[in-house]
Design a protein around this motif. Structure first.
Motif, mmCIF file in Angstrom:
data_model
loop_
_atom_site.group_PDB
_atom_site.id
_atom_site.type_symbol
_atom_site.label_atom_id
_atom_site.label_comp_id
_atom_site.label_asym_id
_atom_site.label_seq_id
_atom_site.Cartn_x
_atom_site.Cartn_y
_atom_site.Cartn_z
ATOM 1 N N ARG A 1 67.609 19.070 59.284
ATOM 2 C CA ARG A 1 68.226 20.353 59.008
ATOM 3 C C ARG A 1 69.470 20.124 58.146
ATOM 4 N NH1 ARG A 1 71.711 24.434 62.623
ATOM 5 N NH2 ARG A 1 70.881 26.426 61.908
ATOM 6 N N LEU A 2 69.452 20.720 56.969
ATOM 7 C CA LEU A 2 70.586 20.624 56.066
ATOM 8 C C LEU A 2 71.467 21.862 56.205
ATOM 9 C CD1 LEU A 2 68.815 19.393 52.808
ATOM 10 C CD2 LEU A 2 69.752 18.026 54.681
ATOM 11 N N SER A 3 72.754 21.647 56.015
ATOM 12 C CA SER A 3 73.703 22.754 56.031
ATOM 13 C C SER A 3 74.519 22.747 54.757
ATOM 14 C CB SER A 3 74.658 22.627 57.227
ATOM 15 O OG SER A 3 73.974 22.634 58.443
ATOM 16 N N CYS A 4 74.925 23.932 54.337
ATOM 17 C CA CYS A 4 75.796 24.067 53.169
ATOM 18 C C CYS A 4 76.804 25.167 53.476
ATOM 19 C CB CYS A 4 75.000 24.398 51.921
ATOM 20 S SG CYS A 4 76.041 24.770 50.481
ATOM 21 N N ALA A 5 78.055 24.778 53.607
ATOM 22 C CA ALA A 5 79.117 25.722 53.909
ATOM 23 C C ALA A 5 79.913 26.031 52.658
ATOM 24 C CB ALA A 5 80.030 25.141 54.988
ATOM 25 N N ALA A 6 80.055 27.298 52.360
ATOM 26 C CA ALA A 6 80.822 27.727 51.195
ATOM 27 C C ALA A 6 82.234 28.106 51.610
ATOM 28 C CB ALA A 6 80.147 28.911 50.523
ATOM 29 N N SER A 7 83.169 27.818 50.733
ATOM 30 C CA SER A 7 84.565 28.194 50.960
ATOM 31 C C SER A 7 85.185 28.590 49.627
ATOM 32 C CB SER A 7 85.348 27.038 51.590
ATOM 33 O OG SER A 7 85.325 25.901 50.767
ATOM 34 N N GLY A 8 86.370 29.121 49.672
ATOM 35 C CA GLY A 8 87.032 29.591 48.459
ATOM 36 C C GLY A 8 86.739 31.063 48.240
ATOM 37 N N SER A 9 86.381 31.410 47.045
ATOM 38 C CA SER A 9 86.123 32.809 46.679
ATOM 39 C C SER A 9 84.715 33.242 47.075
ATOM 40 C CB SER A 9 86.332 32.990 45.179
ATOM 41 O OG SER A 9 87.646 32.626 44.801
ATOM 42 N N THR A 10 84.436 33.180 48.366
ATOM 43 C CA THR A 10 83.084 33.476 48.840
ATOM 44 C C THR A 10 82.720 34.943 48.690
ATOM 45 O OG1 THR A 10 83.891 33.716 51.084
ATOM 46 C CG2 THR A 10 83.078 31.544 50.445
ATOM 47 N N PHE A 11 83.702 35.804 48.517
ATOM 48 C CA PHE A 11 83.423 37.227 48.337
ATOM 49 C C PHE A 11 82.619 37.475 47.065
ATOM 50 C CE2 PHE A 11 86.167 38.044 44.748
ATOM 51 C CZ PHE A 11 87.090 37.021 44.814
ATOM 52 N N GLN B 1 83.691 26.394 46.702
ATOM 53 C CA GLN B 1 83.406 25.005 47.074
ATOM 54 C C GLN B 1 82.239 24.999 48.053
ATOM 55 O OE1 GLN B 1 86.868 26.176 47.572
ATOM 56 N NE2 GLN B 1 87.010 25.752 45.379
ATOM 57 N N LEU B 2 81.373 24.006 47.891
ATOM 58 C CA LEU B 2 80.200 23.887 48.726
ATOM 59 C C LEU B 2 80.190 22.516 49.394
ATOM 60 C CD1 LEU B 2 77.656 25.369 46.171
ATOM 61 C CD2 LEU B 2 78.663 26.543 48.131
ATOM 62 N N ALA B 3 80.079 22.512 50.712
ATOM 63 C CA ALA B 3 80.065 21.262 51.467
ATOM 64 C C ALA B 3 78.736 21.138 52.199
ATOM 65 C CB ALA B 3 81.224 21.243 52.458
ATOM 66 N N GLU B 4 77.980 20.113 51.860
ATOM 67 C CA GLU B 4 76.663 19.902 52.439
ATOM 68 C C GLU B 4 76.731 18.853 53.541
ATOM 69 O OE1 GLU B 4 74.813 20.353 47.970
ATOM 70 O OE2 GLU B 4 75.223 18.432 48.913
ATOM 71 N N SER B 5 75.786 18.952 54.460
ATOM 72 C CA SER B 5 75.665 17.948 55.511
ATOM 73 C C SER B 5 74.248 17.972 56.060
ATOM 74 C CB SER B 5 76.672 18.211 56.639
ATOM 75 O OG SER B 5 76.439 19.478 57.220
ATOM 76 N N GLY B 6 73.897 16.915 56.791
ATOM 77 C CA GLY B 6 72.641 16.915 57.503
ATOM 78 C C GLY B 6 71.544 16.016 56.967
ATOM 79 N N GLY B 7 71.778 15.337 55.881
ATOM 80 C CA GLY B 7 70.745 14.457 55.351
ATOM 81 C C GLY B 7 70.603 13.197 56.179
ATOM 82 N N GLY B 8 69.679 12.350 55.773
ATOM 83 C CA GLY B 8 69.493 11.100 56.491
ATOM 84 C C GLY B 8 68.109 10.535 56.287
ATOM 85 N N THR C 1 79.538 31.882 56.133
ATOM 86 C CA THR C 1 79.136 31.686 54.729
ATOM 87 C C THR C 1 78.445 30.335 54.565
ATOM 88 O OG1 THR C 1 81.255 32.780 54.212
ATOM 89 C CG2 THR C 1 79.870 32.174 52.368
ATOM 90 N N THR C 2 77.441 30.155 55.385
ATOM 91 C CA THR C 2 76.716 28.888 55.431
ATOM 92 C C THR C 2 75.226 29.158 55.352
ATOM 93 O OG1 THR C 2 78.437 27.851 56.790
ATOM 94 C CG2 THR C 2 76.257 26.835 56.825
ATOM 95 N N ILE C 3 74.533 28.311 54.625
ATOM 96 C CA ILE C 3 73.085 28.366 54.626
ATOM 97 C C ILE C 3 72.542 27.077 55.209
ATOM 98 C CG2 ILE C 3 72.908 29.988 52.697
ATOM 99 C CD1 ILE C 3 72.096 27.611 50.921
ATOM 100 N N PHE C 4 71.335 27.193 55.738
ATOM 101 C CA PHE C 4 70.672 26.058 56.362
ATOM 102 C C PHE C 4 69.288 25.904 55.759
ATOM 103 C CE2 PHE C 4 73.901 25.913 59.597
ATOM 104 C CZ PHE C 4 74.255 27.241 59.788
#
Length: 117
Positions: A19-29, A3-10, A77-80
């Motif tokens: 600055r945009l962020s994208c946090a990954a969760s779940g089977s990140t391995f 799952q990918l959750a983005e934030s930071g737009g506007g 497990t986040t990219i910016f």
């Protein structure tokens, strides 16, 4: 599943930064690559920047060079995506994409970026 959750737009003025962020969760391995894409109204989705998760190698699309910087937080497990000197033509919905070593692609929900001239 990833799952990918983005934030930071506007909305910012031309010349501004976001600055945009994208946090990954779940089977990140299983992550192999993470990237940013964008899609403006009436245009095809285009590659902005990406990182090979296993090596840290970063690549940029033409529109991002010299203005955008991709970075990551391995522990989270986040990219910016740091976007500077923004222009009205950068207005788009920005999507985070995760690719796994099992050849599965996952997309975030999209994050709207509007640049006012």
């Amino acid at each position: 599943q990833v799952q990918l959750a983005e934030s930071g737009g506007g909305l910012v003025q031309s010349g501004g930064s976001l600055r945009l962020s994208c946090a990954a969760s779940g089977s990140t391995f299983s992550l192999y690559d993470m990237a940013w894409y964008r899609q403006a109204p009436g245009k095809e989705r285009e590659f902005v920047a990406g990182i090979r998760w296993t090596t840290g190698n970063i690549r940029y699309g033409y529109s991002a060079k010299d203005r955008f910087t991709l970075s990551r937080d391995v522990a989270e497990t986040t990219i910016f995506l740091q976007m500077n000197s923004l222009r009205p033509e950068d207005t788009a919905t920005y999507y985070c994409k995760g690719e796994t070593k099992y050849y599965a692609d996952y997309w975030g929900q999209g994050n709207q970026v509007n640049i006012a001239s």
